[in-house]
Design a protein around this motif. Structure first.
Motif, PDB file in Angstrom:
ATOM      1  N   UNK A 132      75.341 133.164  33.902  1.00 22.30           N
ATOM      2  CA  UNK A 132      74.817 134.330  33.179  1.00 22.30           C
ATOM      3  C   UNK A 132      74.098 135.282  34.123  1.00 22.30           C
ATOM      4  N   UNK A 133      73.265 134.744  34.997  1.00 24.32           N
ATOM      5  CA  UNK A 133      72.409 135.582  35.830  1.00 24.32           C
ATOM      6  C   UNK A 133      73.194 136.349  36.889  1.00 24.32           C
ATOM      7  N   UNK A 134      74.276 135.752  37.443  1.00 22.27           N
ATOM      8  CA  UNK A 134      74.993 136.414  38.541  1.00 22.27           C
ATOM      9  C   UNK A 134      75.985 137.470  38.064  1.00 22.27           C
ATOM     10  N   UNK A 135      76.053 137.696  36.747  1.00 22.42           N
ATOM     11  CA  UNK A 135      76.896 138.780  36.261  1.00 22.42           C
ATOM     12  C   UNK A 135      76.310 140.138  36.652  1.00 22.42           C
ATOM     13  N   UNK A 136      74.995 140.174  36.857  1.00 22.02           N
ATOM     14  CA  UNK A 136      74.331 141.388  37.344  1.00 22.02           C
ATOM     15  C   UNK A 136      73.932 141.163  38.798  1.00 22.02           C
ATOM     16  N   UNK A 137      73.557 142.246  39.485  1.00 25.35           N
ATOM     17  CA  UNK A 137      73.149 142.131  40.882  1.00 25.35           C
ATOM     18  C   UNK A 137      72.063 141.093  41.053  1.00 25.35           C
ATOM     19  N   UNK A 138      72.323 140.080  41.874  1.00 24.94           N
ATOM     20  CA  UNK A 138      71.410 138.952  42.025  1.00 24.94           C
ATOM     21  C   UNK A 138      71.252 138.586  43.499  1.00 24.94           C
ATOM     22  N   UNK A 139      70.054 138.209  43.888  1.00 22.00           N
ATOM     23  CA  UNK A 139      69.807 137.703  45.239  1.00 22.00           C
ATOM     24  C   UNK A 139      69.215 136.303  45.142  1.00 22.00           C
ATOM     25  N   UNK A 140      69.799 135.358  45.891  1.00 23.94           N
ATOM     26  CA  UNK A 140      69.201 134.036  46.033  1.00 23.94           C
ATOM     27  C   UNK A 140      68.339 134.071  47.282  1.00 23.94           C
ATOM     28  N   UNK A 141      67.055 133.765  47.127  1.00 26.63           N
ATOM     29  CA  UNK A 141      66.134 133.760  48.256  1.00 26.63           C
ATOM     30  C   UNK A 141      65.652 132.324  48.465  1.00 26.63           C
ATOM     31  N   UNK A 142      66.119 131.724  49.556  1.00 27.09           N
ATOM     32  CA  UNK A 142      65.817 130.334  49.864  1.00 27.09           C
ATOM     33  C   UNK A 142      64.837 130.321  51.036  1.00 27.09           C
ATOM     34  N   UNK A 143      63.563 130.109  50.742  1.00 25.40           N
ATOM     35  CA  UNK A 143      62.522 130.129  51.776  1.00 25.40           C
ATOM     36  C   UNK A 143      62.206 128.694  52.182  1.00 25.40           C
ATOM     37  N   UNK A 144      62.575 128.359  53.414  1.00 25.61           N
ATOM     38  CA  UNK A 144      62.310 127.024  53.934  1.00 25.61           C
ATOM     39  C   UNK A 144      61.159 127.039  54.917  1.00 25.61           C
ATOM     40  N   UNK A 145      60.992 125.919  55.630  1.00 25.24           N
ATOM     41  CA  UNK A 145      59.911 125.833  56.607  1.00 25.24           C
ATOM     42  C   UNK A 145      60.302 126.487  57.925  1.00 25.24           C
ATOM     43  N   UNK A 146      61.614 126.445  58.253  1.00 19.72           N
ATOM     44  CA  UNK A 146      62.054 127.018  59.518  1.00 19.72           C
ATOM     45  C   UNK A 146      62.627 128.415  59.412  1.00 19.72           C
TER      46      UNK A 146
END
Length: 522
Positions: A132-146
């Motif tokens: 449902x969410x990716x039908x519109x402009x979407x960004x996945x932001x994966x913030x790790x330690x490195x």
């Protein structure tokens, strides 16, 4: 099908984590136990380039305890993955050997693109929300330690993904020697984050509207919970998160420890994480923030469940890898109609030769990507396009591909335009040792030769870039790969090029390609 008990181990930059999962077709993936141990491996790596023996000793003792827990659950399978702290450590091979000898656990170092891709799979396992969410402009932001990864979606398609060296532990280490107050430190972190994100915006966010943000990584789990008074939450508005940040940025380290229930080391990482998410929200203009609650161990379990065919995902991940590759080709001005034609030809040849080449679905995907990117080097140099293409591909992460897979593709594209030399195929030996799988150097070289032979032949079929053979049919008859076309015009250029590439193809597969022009009766 019986229920499987599976163990996932994450050897991360800041902590070791064990997850025990129950996996079945009926109930899907269910976590039944979770153990964490804080150990800042990344601090050594990012500062000194190596991991000290004292930390290796501590790590081995913890993983040995993990092995005992796994045995008590009688798990039927496990995977142990290491990320940037070991990926970047100069003594990574010694560390891996120590773990194997002392604990019996085999740890694999995965590339950044593999790490982010399996996290993405874990998000996609939440089918209803994700689709449902990716039908519109979407960004996945994966913030790790490195580091952090930003992946852009638009109408169910992965547009691009980029890795930025903005991990919270890495940032903290960079700030460690600066004698400044908390407010000034936060300002410096914001400036550092803005510098990277502004470049990303100029290159990847032009004319692109982002409505939703998906946040993953350990730190966002703490931040999202405390933004709503300690209650677990999946959805937050951008305004709510920014208001929460305005409160946390003035807290002392002791206050953060008390508020979030973490130790001093972890507390020092939460404000940098909040700054990153806050600036991404402001930069993209996203309105909603979804936190699906994904850890890397969850991602490892999702990968295992998919490969074991215990759980079926409805999202096509191979199409995401291809979409990212096509966007990369577009960025380097590859000729669109020719590239589409090349994809068709390489897959046609591959499928016609199934009984003879011994390759599978994954190799077919690598070949298709090589076809998409085969001309990207011309953007840099018309004189040496093959070498330029190799450099571009090796310098660009393609989500879902390991370092070794990317190196295979780069070499296939390189030798599309250069004479093939079995003794000079470039393989980064360090990456080769770290990669998942058990293929030898010789196996990889032969695979590159096979894919190169197919790519060369396909390229010859559109030598004029006019798609003259678009109706071609391919099948193997009497030891020959017969390519038949009904094209009635002049195809002399294609015929000459085809015959030139046929020798190498026959050398590799023992089958001679033959081009036949089927003329209509008048």
């Amino acid at each position: 099908m019986a229920i499987r008990l599976f163990a996932a181990i994450d050897v991360g930059s800041f902590e070791l984590e064990l997850g025990i999962y129950e996996i079945s077709p009926k109930t899907g993936i269910r976590k039944i136990d979770h153990v964490r141990h804080v150990i800042a491996l990344g601090r050594d790596t990012y500062k000194n380039g190596k991991i000290r023996y004292e930390l290796v000793d501590e790590m081995c003792k913890v993983i040995e305890d993990f092995a005992d827990i796994m045995q008590s659950y009688k798990v039927t399978g496990y995977r142990a993955y290491a990320t940037s702290a070991l990926r970047e450590a100069k003594n990574s091979q010694i560390v891996l050997d120590q773990i194997r000898v002392r604990t019996g656990i085999e740890v694999q170092i995965i590339s950044n693109s593999e790490q982010r891709f399996i996290s993405y799979k874990a998000i996609a396992s939440k089918d209803a929300e994700f689709n449902k969410i990716i039908q519109k402009g979407t960004a996945i932001v994966d913030v790790g330690f490195g580091s952090m990864q930003v992946s852009l979606f638009d109408k169910d398609a992965l547009i691009s993904t980029q890795n930025l060296m903005l991990g919270v532990l890495r940032i903290r280490e960079m700030m460690g020697d600066m004698q400044v107050n908390t407010q000034m430190q936060n300002t410096l972190i914001e400036e550092m984050v803005d510098n990277e994100l502004n470049t990303f915006r100029k290159v990847y966010l032009r004319d692109r509207e982002i409505k939703n943000l998906i946040g993953i990584g350990e730190s966002i789990l703490y931040l999202s919970r405390e933004s709503h008074g300690g209650k677990p939450v999946e959805w937050i508005t951008a305004e709510e998160f920014i208001n929460f940040y305005e409160k946390i940025k003035f807290m002392s380290l002791d206050q953060i420890q008390d508020r979030f229930g973490v130790n001093a080391e972890y507390a020092a990482l939460l404000v940098p994480a909040a700054i990153i998410f806050k600036r991404v929200l402001e930069l993209t203009g996203a309105e909603m923030f979804w936190i699906p609650g994904i850890r890397l161990c969850d991602s490892i379990a999702a990968e295992y469940a998919e490969e074991a065919r215990t759980v079926k995902f409805h999202h096509d991940f191979s199409e995401d890898i291809l979409a990212a590759s096509r966007n990369m080709a577009k960025r380097y001005k590859c000729h669109g109609p020719h590239t589409v034609c090349m994809e068709k030809y390489v897959l046609g040849i591959f499928d016609s030769m199934k009984k003879y080449h011994g390759m599978g679905k994954r190799e077919r995907l690598l070949l298709q990507i090589a076809a998409i990117l085969h001309a990207c080097g011309k953007f840099i140099s018309m004189r040496k396009p093959s070498e330029s293409a190799y450099s571009i591909i090796m310098s660009t992460e393609i989500i879902g591909l390991s370092h070794m897979e990317r190196e295979i593709i780069a070499n296939v594209v390189r030798y599309n335009g250069l004479e093939f030399d079995y003794n000079r195929v470039q393989l980064n030996e360090e990456l080769f040792r770290n990669t998942k799988g058990e293929l030898s150097h010789e196996d990889i070289t032969i695979l590159i030769a096979k894919l190169t032979a197919i790519l060369r032949l396909a390229n010859s079929m559109d030598r004029s870039h006019k798609q003259k053979l678009s109706d071609s049919r391919m099948n193997v008859k009497e030891g020959k790969l017969v390519v038949t076309t009904s094209y009635e015009g002049d195809m002399t250029l294609e015929a000459i090029s085809f015959n030139q590439k046929a020798d190498f193809f026959e050398e590799i597969f023992g089958i001679r390609p033959v081009l036949r022009q089927k003329r209509r009766l008048s």
